[in-house]
Design an enzyme around this catalytic site. Structure first.
Site, PDB file in Angstrom:
ATOM      1  N   SER A 327       0.811  -1.226   0.000  1.00  0.00           N
ATOM      2  CA  SER A 327       0.000   0.000   0.000  1.00  0.00           C
ATOM      3  C   SER A 327       0.838   1.266   0.000  1.00  0.00           C
ATOM      4  CB  SER A 327      -0.915   0.004   1.220  1.00  0.00           C
ATOM      5  OG  SER A 327      -1.793  -1.097   1.140  1.00  0.00           O
ATOM      6  N   CYS A 383      -7.736   2.126   1.698  1.00  0.00           N
ATOM      7  CA  CYS A 383      -8.793   1.400   0.992  1.00  0.00           C
ATOM      8  C   CYS A 383      -8.302   0.933  -0.373  1.00  0.00           C
ATOM      9  CB  CYS A 383     -10.013   2.315   0.822  1.00  0.00           C
ATOM     10  SG  CYS A 383     -11.282   1.572  -0.206  1.00  0.00           S
TER      11      CYS A 383
END
Lengths: 648, 379
Positions: A327, A383
């Site tokens: 991420s 997310c």
């Protein structure tokens, strides 16, 4: 004709006679020269050959002192120490066993060692000196010198040897030196006669190898008269060589020591760089090893232990290790999307926990989904679905282009061994590499830092520094050379709209400082020291180059090995960024739980220049931090100066 | 005589002269120069740009000069002999007054980009002047005292100027070179006998003068003599060069240590390895075979000179060819004798092999004169 007939027959006859006589004299002289040559080169060649081999006047090279390496504050990182050794020449020794027995009364030699040495000496040429013991103490050295008359053939010698006073703390940065091997001689095109000196040390890896030419220096020479046995009788002239260049690194040794200690025995690595100028403040790979072992001759058992350790202590993970960034790559995707104008920071995308693309389900890490997300929230809560959506709008090529502009997928020019290039994949790259078309699933994987994307901790640190500073900083490791600063021109501004960078930095701020941020547990409460960052948890194991050659296709096809890699990138202070850190703990678990707290400690140490006050940490964590500190052993370079024998 | 000479009554003219140049001599000179390039490459440790490349360029220039000079009729050169001598003398005076000091002696003259050693020019100019003198002189007067005194002065004036530099080696070369031309011209052997006696006396005087207020030579020149007589007396100082040179030479053996394998020169034992002592490297790396080959090349050049001189009916051409051949002979014989320990150390280069600009170019031009004499010989 043009002349009177004065050139009478008499003249010609006279010239003819004298000319012949002259020719005879010349022929005679040539014959004398030829005979002399024959006498010297044929009849007496052996004598001269002997003279030449045992030339009573020998030129001995004086190895120059290798250049010293210091940290940015002047602490010695690599020095030279006197190495006393004792050699024996069989021809001069006569009864080797007797001489050795006498020698053993002066220096410590076990029975087994003595037997090995004796056997070895008998096998070697009688005229070449054989090293009995190295690194003997000054006392032993002088005892042997004093007793020289009773020890025929034994010579105490002194030379310089590399020493790393900081042990393993900079093993991967400095590398180490070792004696020139035949392999080295075959590999490098270097006519320097120094390399022919037995046991001459050259850099094998790391800065020692990359900066070899600068560190080596110029050989001096001395002319000595030797007797027929090769023993030096007197020195006739001496010309000192030039020592190698002294290097000062950008590394801050205290910080490096702290980072190394903090990583401990984990298979992990961390890079801290100054976001304003790219100075690498600390670059540590763990577990580490003692480079002095290699200089002194490492035992095969120890070497095997290091080599077979699954935590790979010999590898420099900071620049050689390639990891899917997970991420931490989302900043790249977000910036690419902002620049392409396909998303507004305020625009929200709904996350139902998964998205279906091309008949396949791509899951968010949170199965229940995040609901409506804007840019800042998407970073804060990491997310995945938000980025799946973004990536489809912007396309892989623009994402990878952004990655390269941020310093990923390119080799940074640091004087370290095997600096990896990493990979920011494009459609053309896959076509070229695998002969297959890029599919949308590849994009979705890449956008969250999985799939083909590979980065090294160094590159992640550069990326973070660029985001934090808005400038295209390049990492650098050499601060000055022989006291002359290596020029560091200010980095050019990134060609990215500053407003987009502000949005990204706000998102990274939220990751740490917003209550729902994935790294909120690692926040800093001290004013002006607050940290911004991004967690990453990459779900594949470290992909080696060999495996990539073999054709790894998608994340799902990879074998699952133990736990995830934990990643964290951060910069601080939020308001006026000074340092950026990138940290990877292999198979460490989650980035927020494992990597973020470590990165926070390191950034705080860098900012304070020492262990930060406990008040910088959230109140609930202070006891735990204190406990953890109590168990850590740090080196204070002012209190533990390098050994006295270390000198220039 | 080649086939082309058949039926010719007079020397060739125009471009056809090229066919009458003695090509074997050109090949010989080139072969010697190539040995030089090879050795300069070797002593530079396998680098061509240090010495070999500049030497090649000079060789090219010298060769060009040789061809140009060869095309000019020899009688023109004869008429220019006195001029050449005067010019060389002026250069010598100039170098004594304004020359560069190198290695403790004034030998060099900077003429724009050219670095000239006038004593080299003088060696050839002297031969030209003497040859022209004897060509002009009635042969019956050759041995009369007054007509012997004139060439003696022609020799001694430049010799004195060279000695003042001081450069003993070149001075001796001038005396011997000039003497050999006089010998070839037929001056009575009595003069040479007397000169030899005087020479012995002079050597005695020189040795006697050492340490006195009228000392005739510089200290370093005396030391060289000492060292020649007993190299072992000072193996590290003045005798170092000669001892090391002999070790290098002798250790070459039959076939040598191989190209670029000479340990003596490689390890910098040898001084002046690219100039005066270059023969030692050749002898060390190529052994007896290499040394004898070079000596043979030199001997063939001499043989050509003598043959050409004896078959030439022109007195000036004959004497010039003999004189230049003799000068060439003195160069290599003295140099080789020196490195082999037969002669004291004097600064004489190995012709066409040693690194050095002026010596090689002047020598090639001198061979241009020899070629001109050969091409324009009366038939």
């Amino acid at each position: 004709m043009r002349r009177s007939p004065r050139d009478s027959a008499e003249s010609a006859r006279k010239i003819g006679r004298r000319g012949l006589l002259l020719g005879a004299v010349q022929a005679g002289a040539v014959a004398v020269l030829a005979l002399r040559m024959r006498s010297m080169q044929l009849a007496h060649a052996d004598e001269y050959r002997l003279l030449s081999e045992g030339n009573s006047i020998k030129i001995r090279l004086l190895p120059p002192a290798r250049g010293l390496i210091h940290d940015r504050n002047g602490y010695l990182l690599a020095g030279n120490e006197s190495n006393y050794r004792v050699t024996i020449t069989r021809q001069d020794a006569g009864d080797v066993a007797e001489v050795l027995a006498r020698l053993r009364r002066l220096i410590a030699l076990s029975d087994a060692e003595a037997d090995t040495i004796l056997a070895e000496i008998r096998r070697r040429s009688p005229i070449t000196p054989f090293t009995i013991a190295e690194r003997i103490s000054w006392e032993e050295f002088s005892r042997i010198a004093v007793n020289a008359p009773a020890l025929p053939g034994v010579t105490p010698e002194v030379g310089l040897s590399r020493v790393y006073p900081r042990g393993g703390d900079l093993a991967h940065v400095l590398g180490y030196v070792g004696p020139v091997s035949d392999f080295d001689l075959g590999r490098i095109e270097d006519p320097d006669p120094l390399l022919r000196i037995p046991r001459f040390q050259i850099g094998k890896v790391g800065i020692e190898a990359k900066m070899e030419q600068a560190l080596r220096g110029q050989a001096g020479s001395r002319r000595v008269e030797v007797n027929s046995a090769g023993r030096e009788m007197r020195e006739l002239s001496r010309q000192e060589g030039d020592p190698g260049d002294a290097l000062q690194l950008t590394i801050d040794y205290r910080l490096q020591n702290y980072v190394q200690a903090r990583l401990g025995e984990e298979s992990a690595s961390a890079v801290i760089i100054d976001v304003t100028n790219g100075d690498v403040m600390a670059i540590a790979s763990a577990p580490t090893f003692d480079p002095n072992l290699f200089v002194r001759g490492i035992s095969s058992a120890t070497y095997r232990g290091l080599n077979e350790n699954d935590h790979r202590p010999l590898a420099d993970k900071t620049v050689q290790g390639l990891y899917p960034p997970g991420s931490t790559y989302k900043m790249v995707t977000a910036l690419a999307a902002l620049e392409a104008g396909v998303i507004d920071p305020k625009e929200t995308i709904r996350c139902p926990g998964y998205v279906e693309v091309g008949g396949r389900k791509f899951h968010c890490w949170r199965p229940a989904g995040h609901g409506n997300m804007n840019l800042q929230q998407s970073l804060e809560q990491s997310c995945d679905v938000y980025y799946y959506d973004l990536s489809q709008r912007v396309g892989i090529d623009k994402i990878s282009d952004m990655a390269r502009r941020l310093g990923l997928g390119q080799r940074h020019d640091l004087p370290m061994s095997a600096v990896a290039e990493g990979l920011a994949p494009t459609q053309a790259w896959k076509k070229r590499r695998y002969g297959r078309d890029w599919v949308i699933g590849d994009t979705l994987n890449a956008t969250i830092g999985q799939g083909y994307v590979l980065t090294s901790p160094l590159q992640l640190a550069v990326m973070t520094a660029r985001i934090a500073s808005g400038r295209a900083v390049e990492p650098r490791l050499i601060r000055s050379r022989n006291g002359v600063e290596v020029p560091a021109p200010p980095a050019p501004a990134l060609e990215i709209d500053p407003a987009f960078l502000v949005a990204i930095r706000a998102g990274m701020d939220a990751v740490v400082n917003a209550p729902r941020g994935t790294a909120n547990g690692s926040r800093v409460v001290a004013a002006e020291m607050r940290m911004a960052g991004k967690t990453g948890t990459s779900q594949v194991r470290n992909i080696s180059a060999a495996e990539r050659e073999g054709g790894v296709t998608a994340n799902d096809d990879l074998p699952w090995r133990q736990r995830d890699h934990a990643l964290f990138v951060a910069f601080a202070p939020v308001e006026a960024p000074k340092y950026a850190v990138a940290l990877v703990v292999e198979h460490g678990g989650g980035g927020s739980a494992v990597a973020a707290p470590l990165a926070r400690d390191m950034l705080l140490f860098a900012l304070y220049g020492k262990l930060p006050p406990l008040s910088a940490y959230p109140e609930s964590q202070r006891t735990r931090i204190q406990n953890q500190r109590d168990q850590m052993i740090l080196v204070d370079p002012d209190e533990a100066p390098p050994t006295a024998s270390t000198r220039a | 005589m080649s086939l082309l000479d058949y039926g010719l009554r007079s020397p060739p003219t125009g471009i056809r002269k090229v066919l009458y140049i003695n090509w074997p001599l050109v090949v010989l000179l080139s072969a010697i120069a190539c040995v030089g390039f090879l050795m300069l490459y070797s002593v530079a440790g396998g680098r061509i740009e240090v010495w070999a490349e500049p030497q090649m360029k000079r060789f090219g220039a010298g060769m060009a000069g040789m061809f140009v000079i060869a095309m000019v009729p020899i009688w023109l050169w004869r008429n220019l002999s006195a001029l050449a001598y005067g010019f060389a003398l002026l250069l010598l005076i100039a170098v004594d007054l304004f020359g560069d000091v190198g290695m403790g002696a004034q030998r060099w003259l900077e003429l724009g980009p050219l670095r000239l050693q006038p004593s080299e020019v003088m060696k050839i100019a002297l031969v030209m002047a003497l040859a022209a003198y004897y060509d002009w002189l009635d042969i019956r007067r050759t041995s009369r005292l007054i007509w012997v005194a004139i060439p003696a002065v022609l020799i001694l004036v430049p010799t004195a100027l060279v000695l003042a530099q001081p450069d003993l080696g070149t001075a001796l070369m001038l005396v011997m070179g000039g003497g050999l031309v006089m010998f070839a011209a037929g001056v009575s052997l009595w003069y040479f006998g007397t000169l030899a006696a005087l020479g012995v006396a002079a050597v005695a005087a020189v040795l006697q003068s050492r340490g006195t207020s009228w000392q005739l030579l510089r200290d370093y020149q005396y030391r060289r003599v000492d060292v020649f007589l007993d190299p072992a007396s000072d193996p590290l100082g003045a005798g170092y060069n000669i001892t090391q040179a002999q070790i290098a030479l002798g250790s070459g053996g039959w076939a040598g240590r191989g190209f670029m394998q000479g340990t003596q020169s490689r390890l910098n034992f040898l001084p002046e390895k690219h100039t005066d002592f270059i023969f030692t490297t050749l002898a060390e790396e190529f052994g007896f075979v290499g040394g004898i080959s070079l000596l043979t090349l030199y001997a063939l050049v001499l043989a050509f000179c003598i043959h050409s001189a004896l078959s030439n009916k022109d007195r000036y051409a004959s004497l010039l060819t003999l004189g230049i051949g003799a000068t060439f002979f003195l160069y290599f014989a003295v140099n080789m004798g020196m490195v082999m320990g037969l002669l004291p150390v004097v600064g004489v280069p190995l012709p066409l092999v040693s690194y050095g600009g002026t010596a090689m170019m002047i020598l090639l031009m001198a061979f241009g004169l020899v070629q001109s004499a050969h091409v324009h010989r009366p038939r």
